[in-house]
Design a protein around this motif. Structure first.
Motif, PDB file in Angstrom:
ATOM      1  N   THR A 131     -61.336 -27.169 -73.683  1.00 50.81           N
ATOM      2  CA  THR A 131     -60.668 -28.323 -73.086  1.00 50.81           C
ATOM      3  C   THR A 131     -61.594 -29.167 -72.209  1.00 50.81           C
TER       4      THR A 131
ATOM      5  N   GLU B 222     -57.736 -35.980 -79.307  1.00 52.44           N
ATOM      6  CA  GLU B 222     -57.627 -34.800 -78.433  1.00 52.44           C
ATOM      7  C   GLU B 222     -56.301 -34.805 -77.666  1.00 52.44           C
TER       8      GLU B 222
ATOM      9  N   TRP C  27     -53.464 -31.991 -77.969  1.00 54.08           N
ATOM     10  CA  TRP C  27     -53.047 -31.269 -76.764  1.00 54.08           C
ATOM     11  C   TRP C  27     -51.530 -31.382 -76.560  1.00 54.08           C
TER      12      TRP C  27
END
Length: 111
Positions: free
Chosen positions: A12, A92, A96
């Motif tokens: 992350t 991303e 997520w």
């Protein structure tokens, strides 16, 4: 009592760096400070993880770097988001959101 600090979960850090730099160009130390500040000191990143990640993101051409004078008067490498970095950040964030939504569904099932 202050809240506990957590290391940033594997995988992350790149996403978080891209997000921080999307707000404004910043040098490495400022990125680490901003990450800690925005997360209310829950997340912290050490230099041994941050600078290799910045180098990796620069190699992928998601960040560009430019030497400029910092607020302390010293020269520092400032990172900014490239157009491909902006696209990657959107990917991303979507991934997520899907992952965290799925985890939340699993947690809620147990209630």
């Amino acid at each position: 009592m202050p809240s506990p600090r957590f290391p940033i979960p594997q995988g992350t850090l790149d996403m978080l760096i891209l997000q921080i730099v999307s707000l404004e160009p910043a040098h490495g130390y400022a990125i680490a400070q901003r990450l800690e500040q925005i997360s209310l000191s829950v997340l912290q990143v050490n230099q041994g993880s941050l600078y290799p990640a910045l180098h990796r993101l620069e190699q992928k051409r998601w960040l560009r770097a430019e030497w400029k004078q910092s607020e302390t008067g010293r020269e520092a490498k400032f990172y900014s988001l490239t157009s491909s970095g902006r696209k990657q950040l959107a990917i991303e964030k979507n991934s997520w959101a899907r992952l965290s939504g799925a985890v939340q569904l699993i947690f809620n099932e147990g209630k």
